[in-house]
Scaffold this active site. Structure first.
Site, mmCIF file in Angstrom:
data_model
loop_
_atom_site.group_PDB
_atom_site.id
_atom_site.type_symbol
_atom_site.label_atom_id
_atom_site.label_comp_id
_atom_site.label_asym_id
_atom_site.label_seq_id
_atom_site.Cartn_x
_atom_site.Cartn_y
_atom_site.Cartn_z
ATOM 1 N N HIS A 72 1.286 -1.042 -0.220
ATOM 2 C CA HIS A 72 -0.240 -0.096 -0.032
ATOM 3 C C HIS A 72 0.697 1.521 -0.032
ATOM 4 O O HIS A 72 1.612 1.252 0.844
ATOM 5 C CB HIS A 72 -0.766 0.008 1.328
ATOM 6 C CG HIS A 72 -1.681 -1.372 1.250
ATOM 7 N ND1 HIS A 72 -2.707 -1.267 1.963
ATOM 8 C CD2 HIS A 72 -2.790 -2.100 0.790
ATOM 9 C CE1 HIS A 72 -3.575 -2.198 1.682
ATOM 10 N NE2 HIS A 72 -3.614 -2.433 0.693
ATOM 11 N N TYR A 200 -9.182 4.713 7.807
ATOM 12 C CA TYR A 200 -9.043 5.342 9.500
ATOM 13 C C TYR A 200 -9.783 5.750 9.804
ATOM 14 O O TYR A 200 -10.736 7.108 9.086
ATOM 15 C CB TYR A 200 -7.983 5.716 10.117
ATOM 16 C CG TYR A 200 -6.862 4.574 10.353
ATOM 17 C CD1 TYR A 200 -5.918 4.285 9.107
ATOM 18 C CD2 TYR A 200 -6.139 3.846 11.781
ATOM 19 C CE1 TYR A 200 -5.170 3.480 9.542
ATOM 20 C CE2 TYR A 200 -5.470 2.867 11.693
ATOM 21 C CZ TYR A 200 -4.676 2.604 9.986
ATOM 22 O OH TYR A 200 -4.209 1.977 10.921
ATOM 23 N N PRO A 292 -3.761 -0.399 18.683
ATOM 24 C CA PRO A 292 -3.560 -0.661 17.177
ATOM 25 C C PRO A 292 -3.888 -0.012 16.619
ATOM 26 O O PRO A 292 -3.605 -0.085 15.562
ATOM 27 C CB PRO A 292 -4.578 -1.983 17.194
ATOM 28 C CG PRO A 292 -5.501 -2.169 18.382
ATOM 29 C CD PRO A 292 -4.868 -1.296 19.848
ATOM 30 N N LYS A 296 1.764 -1.273 15.038
ATOM 31 C CA LYS A 296 3.007 -0.504 15.089
ATOM 32 C C LYS A 296 3.375 -2.066 16.405
ATOM 33 O O LYS A 296 4.632 -2.761 16.404
ATOM 34 C CB LYS A 296 3.303 0.332 15.716
ATOM 35 C CG LYS A 296 3.927 1.480 15.470
ATOM 36 C CD LYS A 296 4.131 1.918 14.341
ATOM 37 C CE LYS A 296 4.528 2.247 13.711
ATOM 38 N NZ LYS A 296 3.881 2.264 12.050
ATOM 39 N N TYR A 384 4.226 5.976 10.091
ATOM 40 C CA TYR A 384 3.479 4.714 9.933
ATOM 41 C C TYR A 384 4.025 3.736 8.988
ATOM 42 O O TYR A 384 3.748 2.533 9.388
ATOM 43 C CB TYR A 384 2.528 5.208 8.917
ATOM 44 C CG TYR A 384 0.629 4.237 8.641
ATOM 45 C CD1 TYR A 384 0.178 4.292 10.458
ATOM 46 C CD2 TYR A 384 0.781 3.428 7.521
ATOM 47 C CE1 TYR A 384 -0.490 3.018 9.928
ATOM 48 C CE2 TYR A 384 -0.087 2.279 7.428
ATOM 49 C CZ TYR A 384 -1.135 2.035 8.124
ATOM 50 O OH TYR A 384 -2.185 1.873 8.757
HETATM 51 C C1 PHB Z 1 -5.434 -4.271 10.850
HETATM 52 O O1 PHB Z 1 -5.329 -5.428 8.963
HETATM 53 O O2 PHB Z 1 -5.178 -6.250 12.009
HETATM 54 C C2 PHB Z 1 -4.664 -3.597 11.709
HETATM 55 C C3 PHB Z 1 -4.614 -2.568 10.431
HETATM 56 C C4 PHB Z 1 -3.892 -1.125 10.685
HETATM 57 C C5 PHB Z 1 -3.938 -1.094 12.110
HETATM 58 C C6 PHB Z 1 -4.929 -2.414 12.969
HETATM 59 C C7 PHB Z 1 -4.991 -3.455 12.460
HETATM 60 O O3 PHB Z 1 -4.279 -0.285 12.579
#
Ligand code: PHB
Ligand code: APR
Length: 388
Positions: A72, A200, A292, A296, A384
């Site tokens: 990505h 997000y 999460p 990280k 990120y």
């Molecule tokens: C996930 O795909 O499980 C995932 C992706 C981004 C995050 C947390 C979990 O910030």
């Protein structure tokens, strides 16, 4: 039994360390309380920073990751019913790869087994002795027998609920921690990802996240109250809530599908310092937890053992102990950057019980600034994708 490095825990940290040591001719034994099947199918994190991808590829365990991982180059922040893309690669030259943690675990277990190196599953009653006299012994039970593993050093890679950390005497370690007044309800769904890149989403109803695992599998999350019971969330309630939070002014809708797995994850930040006591080196979730939101956790675990693997290699090859002595400080610099980033993302995106309208306005202002100022967007992007 005798080995050079006793490794407790077969998560990303323990397995990667074992692999890096093997490449340098250093022997180790990996001890895991769960079964192989359990650790290879446990649904966990899914985002690899560029540095983590490089580590896996350069150490020879990245073939499937390169074939199946989803690269990505951007990430979306959604708020006030609008979606804004942060072009990570344009801003930093680097990218992230979506690849499930259990896939990383499968690849590392396969490497371990094909190297013919020891990994013992379903051990129990793991205890550490002799650390105070620099003669570490890991005692455990395996296949009905009591075993003692003598080693030069022990790597405690046994996660948050492990036993290694508690082998350090009282008063040596300091814990810094924060719990958040919410949790995440996560699902894995048999539905093609609704977007090319992660979303997000800040909303009045709470946070939501659109992620994925493969071109056929979506991974989706909803902010829920802490200690929420999964039973309170039948599938249709989950989809209705995701649709409501992710709704956009242009009528876009999330692709729905069969819910294959469901679970609630607590949200916490935690750091234990230092990450070492005498011949015990702690790595990964055993000494630090992040919420999460910054993606990280797995990356920090891999970064720790990269440092530890190099330090142990210098110690064995040249008798140098400077890298082992600085292991904790070196790792903690990255750990605290990730702590701050994860806390910041969490604070900006969730609905906090007790937040008044003023605080919500601040969140929205911050989101607008991050998505319109190239300076601020670059700061988000470089954290990120991972600061090298
Ligand atoms: C996930 O795909 O499980 C995932 C992706 C981004 C995050 C947390 C979990 O910030
Ligand atoms: N003895 C041996 N193994 C143990 C013990 C014990 N007493 N206690 C726990 N374990 C095992 C667990 O079963 C698990 O397989 O240690 C392993 C620790 O692995 P992880 O929890 O995956 O931790 P780590 O390798 O540090 O990776 C961190 O995991 O929780 C996610 O978000 C986190 O992505 C991050 C990653």
């Amino acid at each position: 039994m005798r080995t050079q490095v006793g490794i407790i825990g077969a998560g990303p940290a323990g397995l990667m360390l074992a692999h890096l040591l093997h490449l340098r001719g250093i022997s180790s034994v990996v001890l895991e309380i769960r079964s192989r099947d359990y650790i290879e199918h446990r649904l966990r994190a899914g985002v690899l920073e560029q540095g983590a991808v490089d580590l896996l590829v350069e150490s020879g365990v990245g073939d499937r990751l390169l074939r199946e991982g989803m690269v990505h180059e951007g990430v979306n922040l959604q708020f006030a019913g609008e979606r804004h893309r942060v072009p990570m690669t344009e801003l930093t030259g680097r990218a992230i790869t979506v690849y499930g943690q259990q896939e990383v675990v499968k690849d590392l277990v396969a490497a371990r087994l094909s190297a013919g190196e020891p990994i013992l599953f379903e051990v129990s009653d793991v205890r550490l002795h002799g650390l105070d006299v620099d003669e570490p012994v890991v005692a455990f039970r395996h296949e009905g027998r009591d075993v003692e593993l003598r080693c030069d050093v022990v790597a405690g890679c046994d996660g948050f609920h492990g036993v290694s950390r508690s082998a350090v005497p009282e008063g040596v370690l300091t814990t810094y921690e924060r719990t958040y007044p919410f949790a995440w309800l996560g699902i894995l769904a048999a539905a093609p990802p609704a977007t090319n890149e992660l979303v997000y989403c800040h909303s009045e109803r709470g946070f939501a996240l659109v992620s994925m695992r493969t071109p056929e599998l979506s991974r989706l999350y909803l902010q829920v109250p802490p200690d929420e019971n999964v039973a309170a969330w039948p599938d249709d309630r989950i989809w209705a809530e995701l649709q409501a939070r992710l709704a956009m002014a242009d009528g876009w809708r999330l692709t729905e599908g069969e819910v294959l797995e469901k679970g609630v994850t607590a949200m916490r930040s935690l750091v234990v310092e230092p990450m070492q006591w005498r011949r015990l080196f702690l790595a990964g979730d055993a000494v630090h937890i992040v919420p999460p939101t910054g993606a990280k956790g797995m990356n920090l675990a891999l970064a720790d053992v990269k440092v530890l693997g190099e330090a142990l290699a210098a110690w064995y090859a040249d008798g140098r102990d400077d890298l082992l002595a600085s292991y904790s400080d070196t790792c903690l610099r990255r750990v605290w950057r990730a702590q701050h980033f994860s806390w910041w993302m969490t604070s900006m995106l969730h609905r906090f019980p007790g937040h008044d309208p003023y605080e919500v306005k601040l969140q929205l202002s911050q989101l607008r600034y991050v998505t319109t100022s190239p300076a601020y967007a670059r700061s988000l992007a470089e954290n990120y994708v991972g600061i090298p």
